[in-house]
Design a protein around this motif. Sequence first.
Motif, PDB file in Angstrom:
ATOM      1  N   LEU A 105     -35.197-112.333 -49.421  1.00 50.96           N
ATOM      2  CA  LEU A 105     -34.878-113.143 -48.255  1.00 50.96           C
ATOM      3  C   LEU A 105     -35.416-114.564 -48.402  1.00 50.96           C
ATOM      4  N   SER A 106     -36.648-114.711 -48.856  1.00 50.57           N
ATOM      5  CA  SER A 106     -37.210-116.062 -48.958  1.00 50.57           C
ATOM      6  C   SER A 106     -36.457-116.912 -49.979  1.00 50.57           C
ATOM      7  N   LEU A 165     -28.932-109.322 -45.614  1.00 48.92           N
ATOM      8  CA  LEU A 165     -30.248-108.703 -45.767  1.00 48.92           C
ATOM      9  C   LEU A 165     -30.852-108.329 -44.419  1.00 48.92           C
ATOM     10  N   VAL A 166     -30.748-109.228 -43.460  1.00 47.00           N
ATOM     11  CA  VAL A 166     -31.326-108.987 -42.138  1.00 47.00           C
ATOM     12  C   VAL A 166     -30.544-107.902 -41.395  1.00 47.00           C
ATOM     13  N   GLU A 167     -29.216-108.008 -41.381  1.00 50.19           N
ATOM     14  CA  GLU A 167     -28.392-107.052 -40.644  1.00 50.19           C
ATOM     15  C   GLU A 167     -28.491-105.639 -41.192  1.00 50.19           C
ATOM     16  N   ARG A 168     -28.728-105.522 -42.477  1.00 51.93           N
ATOM     17  CA  ARG A 168     -28.849-104.191 -43.088  1.00 51.93           C
ATOM     18  C   ARG A 168     -30.282-103.669 -43.056  1.00 51.93           C
ATOM     19  N   VAL A 193     -38.048-110.737 -41.513  1.00 52.05           N
ATOM     20  CA  VAL A 193     -37.930-112.184 -41.293  1.00 52.05           C
ATOM     21  C   VAL A 193     -39.287-112.877 -41.190  1.00 52.05           C
ATOM     22  N   ASN A 194     -40.356-112.100 -41.062  1.00 52.19           N
ATOM     23  CA  ASN A 194     -41.692-112.688 -40.972  1.00 52.19           C
ATOM     24  C   ASN A 194     -42.475-112.597 -42.276  1.00 52.19           C
ATOM     25  N   LYS A 195     -41.814-112.194 -43.331  1.00 49.40           N
ATOM     26  CA  LYS A 195     -42.486-112.078 -44.622  1.00 49.40           C
ATOM     27  C   LYS A 195     -41.943-113.144 -45.570  1.00 49.40           C
ATOM     28  N   GLY A 196     -42.811-113.756 -46.343  1.00 51.29           N
ATOM     29  CA  GLY A 196     -42.374-114.700 -47.365  1.00 51.29           C
ATOM     30  C   GLY A 196     -42.146-116.117 -46.872  1.00 51.29           C
TER      31      GLY A 196
END
Length: 85
Positions: A11-12, A26-29, A34-37
């Motif tokens: 994600l990052s 990535l988020v939807e699955r 979202v708070n990492k990286g």
Amino acid sequence: NAANPKGETLLSVAVEHGHERVVQLLVERGQADVNKGDCLSLAIQNGWLSLAEYLIEHGAATAEEEEEGSGEAWSALQEACEVGA
């Protein structure tokens, strides 16, 4: 959510390069936190404001959620102000 030796997550890296569709997938699955990286900070630093908004809409911590105004989200919002985002 696994990170490489540099601490980067899928994600990052997607956020850093502005790959909106990859971020969304990535988020939807449920394959990314979202708070990492430093994702929110990376989005703002690189001028990907629509990605920053998307991350916040999907749970990225903001300064309002930070109890004492410290941490990654506070830094990201400070950076946005500095660059005029």
